[in-house]
Design a protein around this motif. Structure first.
Motif, PDB file in Angstrom:
ATOM      1  N   CYS A  76     -15.076   0.452   9.313  1.00 35.45           N
ATOM      2  CA  CYS A  76     -14.580  -0.514   8.340  1.00 35.45           C
ATOM      3  C   CYS A  76     -15.575  -1.653   8.108  1.00 35.45           C
ATOM      4  CB  CYS A  76     -13.247  -1.099   8.814  1.00 35.45           C
ATOM      5  SG  CYS A  76     -11.819  -0.042   8.441  1.00 35.45           S
ATOM      6  N   CYS A  98      -9.023  -0.857   5.854  1.00 33.60           N
ATOM      7  CA  CYS A  98      -9.987  -1.080   4.782  1.00 33.60           C
ATOM      8  C   CYS A  98      -9.864   0.000   3.718  1.00 33.60           C
ATOM      9  CB  CYS A  98     -11.413  -1.119   5.344  1.00 33.60           C
ATOM     10  SG  CYS A  98     -11.852   0.348   6.294  1.00 33.60           S
ATOM     11  N   THR A  99     -10.561  -0.189   2.622  1.00 32.89           N
ATOM     12  CA  THR A  99     -10.473   0.748   1.506  1.00 32.89           C
ATOM     13  C   THR A  99     -11.362   1.968   1.771  1.00 32.89           C
ATOM     14  OG1 THR A  99     -12.300  -0.279   0.298  1.00 32.89           O
ATOM     15  CG2 THR A  99     -10.072  -1.159  -0.076  1.00 32.89           C
ATOM     16  N   TYR A 101     -13.503   3.047  -0.288  1.00 34.41           N
ATOM     17  CA  TYR A 101     -14.843   2.739  -0.783  1.00 34.41           C
ATOM     18  C   TYR A 101     -15.685   2.073   0.312  1.00 34.41           C
ATOM     19  CZ  TYR A 101     -18.552   0.223  -3.200  1.00 34.41           C
ATOM     20  OH  TYR A 101     -19.766  -0.287  -3.572  1.00 34.41           O
ATOM     21  N   GLY A 128     -10.355   5.292  -5.852  1.00 36.53           N
ATOM     22  CA  GLY A 128     -11.319   4.240  -6.110  1.00 36.53           C
ATOM     23  C   GLY A 128     -11.363   3.981  -7.608  1.00 36.53           C
TER      24      GLY A 128
END
Length: 600
Positions: A76, A98-99, A101, A128
């Motif tokens: 992350c 976290c994302t 991406y 995304g």
């Protein structure tokens, strides 16, 4: 009344089950596989399901270009990166907060060839935006936490992996098995039902007691069709909203109905066996007071045991589908034997109503539901948010034979609902009965069966082209109805074919009239009988005792224990001479041998 109530209950159960899944189901999705092998050369490699978003990067379509190596890490923030990075490796990371991406950008910057994210929740495509998609050049996919545990348990810590997404085949080879089972069940059920039902026209009607009466077929009326279709709609909607509460009730009903169907199919075979004919001793129990044969009791226990065995191990995907298919075929044969459509008019009404029902719940309901999913497909495959993860059993299911992500991840089986067998099968059974009535060498039966097979092939083609669930009756109903109608029109028998059993009654009356005329003219007399009068005059009074009725009136009545059988009767005790009771058909044979229907 008890017999009628039992018959209506069987009919209600049949249509209740028919209301359920009747579509061949297949769905396309962004599924892939990760092939895992041990670096130490231990057990054979194994494929696991992954869900990916092709907008990040497509997975290779073959193992030759697949990604290699395996590493585990959390990812992350930059401190989560290993000191040497992920050069030519496939990191396996936890989902975290976290994302996607952020994860895949760090993995790509450190030399990773792809990214696997482990999720303890339901797998969802990693999303995304367009800018992020353009920036990232490595694939990212989700792996379930259960599969991650199985990987390290089976292969240890040192493993190699490859992500790949082979092309999905248009049709799986298991469709051949489903086709053979479906067409075979319709042909066998239609032939059995037609042959069994026509016996009442070919033989004298006898009073065989309550055991025979309980097994008689149930004639379906237009009112019954409308009522039960409404019940089907209500039940399907209830299953859509209360699936977890009702699914176990459906499973229990299937166990009971399938065991009954299996007993009905196997009992004629067991009764032909030359051994174990002994009966239970005399008793006062409700059923056993009839003293059934021991072998029939053993058969009943066997059928119940098979049904219970499936109920206990129904979720064993390796072999439980075999039991489900066997029980399902037996159930369909039993229902085809029990339910009878008396006219082509009733056949047309039933098939057209269920045609509309099927199309509505597959193609129209997605516009009415919040999720945009078809009610029929949701109920047939089981809702994705179901807490029980149970599947409705009213389908023939065969595992996919092709190795593909869809078979591994989402749809390991191809399905065909019982309704797609039972509904056209009732028309096939009617065609067989009509064939026997008009002595047409089973041309209607064969033509309708072939039309059913063609309709099923058209369903497979639509399934391959549209790649979505199809209402099979959309193709089966036109094929079978149009074929039967066109054949009757071509043979100039449409009126008789439309009226069905009414024509059988007219044929019976004509045959009986011809028989009476022949008896007037050519009936041989007994040597003891007095000379006949100027002509045979049948009595007009309907209350004349049976002994004074003309010979033709006694053809449809079985001899009682107090009466002599057909043939020459013995002189009475008083010394008077009794005339003969010899039944002769227009062809000089008995009615049974000549194939003439009986009026009784």
């Amino acid at each position: 009344m008890a017999v009628a109530a039992a018959a209506l209950a069987r009919l209600a159960a049949a249509f209740f089950l028919v209301a359920q899944c009747r579509s061949l189901l297949q769905a396309a999705g962004d599924y892939g596989m990760v092939h895992v092998v041990s670096e130490k050369g231990g057990p054979k490699g194994k494929d696991y399901c992954v869900l990916y978003n092709p907008q990040w990067a497509h997975l290779p379509h073959d193992l030759g270009k697949a990604l290699r190596d395996w590493s585990a890490s959390t990812l992350c923030s930059p401190p989560d990166l290993p000191a040497k990075g992920f050069s030519n490796q496939l990191p396996l990371v936890a989902r975290g907060n976290c994302t996607f991406y952020e994860k895949v950008r760090l993995a790509q910057g450190s030399g990773a060839r792809g990214l696997l994210v482990v999720s303890k929740e339901a797998l969802v495509p990693p999303g995304g935006n367009k800018t992020q998609y353009d920036e990232i050049g490595i694939p990212v996919a989700l792996l379930s936490y259960k599969d991650k545990l199985d990987i390290f348990k089976s292969f240890g810590g040192a493993v190699r992996a490859a992500l790949y997404a082979p092309s999905e085949p248009m049709l799986d080879y298991n469709m051949i098995i489903i086709f053979v089972m479906a067409v075979g069940t319709v042909a066998l059920g239609g032939y059995w039902a037609g042959s069994r039902d026509v016996k009442k026209y070919m033989k004298h009607k006898r009073d065989d007691g309550p055991e025979k009466q309980e097994d008689e077929a149930v004639d379906v009326t237009p009112v019954m069709i409308c009522v039960f279709v409404v019940m089907c709609c209500c039940m399907l909607v209830l299953l859509y909203y209360f699936y977890d509460q009702l699914v176990y009730a459906i499973i229990g009903i299937f166990c009971l109905a399938s065991s009954t169907g299996l007993y009905s199919c196997l009992s004629p075979v067991v009764q032909r066996l030359p051994f174990c004919k002994c009966r239970v001793p005399s008793n006062g129990l409700p059923y056993f007071h009839k003293r059934p044969q021991v072998r029939m009791l053993l058969l009943a226990l066997f059928c119940v045991a098979v049904s219970v065995l499936w109920g206990v191990f129904r979720n064993e995907d390796q072999w439980a589908w075999v039991l489900q298919d066997a029980l399902g075929i037996a159930f369909c044969l039993y229902m085809l034997k029990t339910i009878r459509l008396p006219t082509f008019k009733a056949c047309t009404l039933l098939l057209m109503v269920l045609f509309i029902y099927d199309v509505f719940f597959v193609f129209i309901t997605p516009f009415l539901t919040k999720s945009g999913n078809s009610i029929m497909v949701e109920v047939a495959t089981g809702p994705s948010d179901s807490a029980t993860h149970e599947k409705l059993p009213m389908v023939l299911k065969v595992p996919r034979l092709n190795s593909s992500p869809l078979a591994l991840c989402d749809r390991p089986f191809s399905l065909l609902g019982f309704g797609d067998i039972l509904v056209p099968g009732l028309l096939v059974a009617y065609c067989h009965r009509f064939d026997i009535q008009v002595q047409s060498s089973r041309v209607y039966f064969v033509a309708c069966t072939i039309a059913y097979g063609i309709g099923l092939l058209v369903t497979f083609m639509a399934l391959a082209l549209m790649q979505r669930g199809q209402p099979a009756l959309l193709y089966l109903v036109p094929c079978t109805l149009i074929t039967s109608f066109a054949l009757a029109l071509w043979r100039r028998e449409l009126g008789m074919f439309w009226m069905g059993s009414g024509f059988a009654g007219a044929l019976t009356s004509t045959a009986l009239t011809n028989l009476r005329l022949l008896l007037q003219k050519d009936l041989p007399q007994s040597p003891w009988a007095p000379a006949p009068a100027e002509g045979f005059q049948p009595p007009k009074d309907t209350d004349v005792p049976p002994s004074q009725q003309p010979p033709g009136e006694e053809l449809g009545r079985s001899p009682t224990p107090e009466e002599p059988s057909l043939g020459l009767s013995a002189p009475a005790e008083s010394g008077t001479e009794a005339p003969t009771r010899e039944s002769v058909s227009p062809a000089g044979h008995t009615p049974e041998a000549s194939g003439q229907p009986d009026t009784a």
